[in-house]
Design an enzyme around this catalytic site. Structure first.
Site, mmCIF file in Angstrom:
data_model
loop_
_atom_site.group_PDB
_atom_site.id
_atom_site.type_symbol
_atom_site.label_atom_id
_atom_site.label_comp_id
_atom_site.label_asym_id
_atom_site.label_seq_id
_atom_site.Cartn_x
_atom_site.Cartn_y
_atom_site.Cartn_z
ATOM 1 N N MET A 174 -11.819 -8.595 2.955
ATOM 2 C CA MET A 174 -12.476 -7.390 3.459
ATOM 3 C C MET A 174 -13.971 -7.516 3.216
ATOM 4 S SD MET A 174 -10.051 -4.204 2.256
ATOM 5 C CE MET A 174 -8.384 -4.002 2.909
ATOM 6 N N HIS A 214 -4.583 -2.663 -7.797
ATOM 7 C CA HIS A 214 -5.742 -3.400 -7.281
ATOM 8 C C HIS A 214 -6.882 -2.465 -6.901
ATOM 9 C CE1 HIS A 214 -8.181 -5.580 -4.264
ATOM 10 N NE2 HIS A 214 -7.875 -6.644 -4.976
ATOM 11 N N HIS A 215 -6.604 -1.504 -6.040
ATOM 12 C CA HIS A 215 -7.620 -0.501 -5.721
ATOM 13 C C HIS A 215 -6.962 0.734 -5.117
ATOM 14 C CE1 HIS A 215 -7.696 -2.214 -1.505
ATOM 15 N NE2 HIS A 215 -7.893 -0.934 -1.208
ATOM 16 N N TYR A 221 0.858 -1.187 0.000
ATOM 17 C CA TYR A 221 0.000 0.000 0.000
ATOM 18 C C TYR A 221 0.896 1.240 0.000
ATOM 19 C CZ TYR A 221 -4.271 -2.672 0.969
ATOM 20 O OH TYR A 221 -5.337 -3.515 0.875
ATOM 21 N N HIS A 265 -16.883 -3.664 -1.622
ATOM 22 C CA HIS A 265 -15.498 -4.075 -1.840
ATOM 23 C C HIS A 265 -15.145 -5.291 -0.996
ATOM 24 C CE1 HIS A 265 -11.231 -3.818 -2.724
ATOM 25 N NE2 HIS A 265 -10.960 -3.809 -1.429
ATOM 26 N N HIS A 318 -3.357 0.386 -3.434
ATOM 27 C CA HIS A 318 -3.057 -1.021 -3.178
ATOM 28 C C HIS A 318 -2.455 -1.620 -4.447
ATOM 29 C CE1 HIS A 318 -4.820 -5.324 -2.247
ATOM 30 N NE2 HIS A 318 -3.532 -5.352 -2.546
#
Length: 460
Positions: free
Chosen positions: A290, A54-55, A20, A215, A136
């Protein structure tokens, strides 16, 4: 008007699969001189790097009053190139930017909000001035030399729309107590926003949800939000039954969802772990899990996060464990990433480490890890150590497990048969609930909560 927020040619590490990256941004000058609203977001993916990104979450930064103004606290970091968060190189200021304002995830083509709403920008105008960019990156092949400048494009306007919008995070706290057993076709995890929170924070006329963004990671299959009012479940407004973590779309509701004071909001995520041989835990990695649901609503209120997580006793009870030796491990969790809601206490960390070492019969290597600053700064290292420690906890009840350890229970567990009851216990028993604003300060007094009994809506 547009504003681009990008990573700045960061090199993606090859020392692990999940990373991250964080940096601090300040709004453009024109958005600080007069009121503007955010009306759309568009992903900016560096060509060729799509598989690594990824996000992204954009989190509002809030300065505690005792530290001075936001400018005093954050402005010095605006030109900082950034650092990998949840590691030893993370900047302490990152911990002041916790609540998600907006986000993007793989497969999402962008967000454009309805024509009557906009998200206010700038502290002076009811929004935030400083933000943490949190990307991420996923590098499962451990490739080297990958540089990235992906990010997100903001579209904002000074042609103000009728309603100021806000975002509320619903779902589950991301920690190891969010456990999903292996060999499950569909295992339901549940988090909730209690009636006490909506009663305290939502105005009499209510708020109207117009958009949501669910998510999960790879095991997620279905996601929904249930609404309970006066003991009765209302018709389902938000549900995805074919969730795919590679295509995480923002969804505009066909009809707005009215949330009134006293409503309970229940978030449910269903996971498939039929191809996994060991438990999956809540965490940052792509193979961790998550259950996060971000809802867009208007008019904007103080509430920014209303979610929950199973208490440690609920977690242990779900494994069939009634009592165990000591309480120091649970206290240690309050000094880690595992607890986002910190309750007031006068515990001394050194005393807790000594106690947990005695209770779990930890060797010098374990104690050294708990004394190392890295344990409190590096999410992945911390999680690895804690999961090993959990397995050393010794059981006192029930009688047929007395003297055994949690690790023994894991070895004996028939996950396929026990999974449904574990899901029920983790959902229905005691949770730690978060009800907070952008500064993460609790808006209701901390106390354990359970989902209230209610009459479920009939489904075909």
């Amino acid at each position: 008007k547009t504003w681009d927020m990008t990573a700045g040619n960061v090199t993606i590490p090859n020392t692990g699969k999940t990373h991250y990256f964080c940096k601090i941004f300040k709004l453009p000058e024109d958005a600080l001189k007069s009121k503007h609203q955010l009306i759309a977001l568009e992903p900016l993916l560096q060509p060729g790097n799509e598989r690594y990104v990824h996000h992204l979450t954009v989190k509002a930064c809030v300065a505690p009053k005792e530290m001075g103004s936001s400018e005093d606290v954050f402005d010095k970091y605006v030109d900082h190139p950034g650092a990998f968060c949840y590691t030893t190189e993370a900047l302490p200021v990152f911990n002041l930017c916790l609540i998600t304002f907006m986000g993007w995830a793989r497969g999402n083509t962008g967000i454009s909000v309805p024509s009557n709403v906009g998200y206010p920008l700038g502290e002076e105008f009811g929004g935030s001035t400083y933000f943490k960019f949190e990307m991420h990156y996923d590098n499962p092949a451990l490739n080297t030399g990958i540089m990235d400048n992906s990010g997100i494009r903001w579209k904002y306007t000074d042609q103000l729309r009728e309603m100021d919008a806000g975002t509320i995070y619903l779902g589950l706290e991301t920690n190891i107590q969010h456990m999903i057993p292996p060999s499950q076709n569909l295992f339901k995890s549940t988090g909730f926003c209690p009636a006490e929170c909506t009663r305290r924070t939502i105005p009499e006329d209510g708020i109207r949800v117009f958009m949501w963004f669910p998510h999960t990671h790879l095991a997620g299959r279905r996601v929904r939000v249930r609404q309970v009012r006066d003991g009765m479940e209302l018709p389902l407004m938000m549900e995805v039954n074919n969730y795919d973590s590679s295509f995480q779309a923002t969804r505009i509701l066909s009809s707005e969802m009215l949330v009134l004071p006293g409503d309970t909001l229940i978030a449910e995520c269903d996971y498939s772990t039929s191809d996994r041989a060991s438990p999956t835990y809540g965490g940052l990695g792509t193979t961790d899990e998550m259950c996060r649901l971000y809802v867009g609503y208007y008019p904007k209120i103080e509430l920014a996060g209303c979610f929950s997580g199973a208490s440690f006793s609920t977690f242990m009870n779900s494994l069939g464990i009634g009592q165990w030796v000591g309480e120091s491990f649970e206290k240690l969790l309050s000094f880690t990433f595992q607890e986002q809601l910190r309750t007031e206490n006068n515990w001394n960390l050194s005393d807790i480490i000594n106690s947990v070492a005695s209770e779990l019969d930890l060797d010098d290597e374990f104690v050294g890890q708990l004394m190392d600053e890295r344990f409190y700064q590096d999410w992945h290292f911390q999680t690895e150590v804690l999961l090993k420690m959990i397995k050393k906890i010794r059981i006192t009840e029930p009688a047929d497990l007395e003297g055994r350890t949690v690790g023994n229970v894991f070895d004996m567990m028939n996950w396929v048969d026990e999974g449904p009851e574990m899901s029920n216990l983790l959902s229905r028993e005691e949770h730690r609930c978060h009800c907070s604003g952008l500064n993460s300060i609790p808006l209701i007094e901390f106390q354990p909560h359970k989902i209230p009994d209610f009459i479920e809506i009939e489904t075909e």
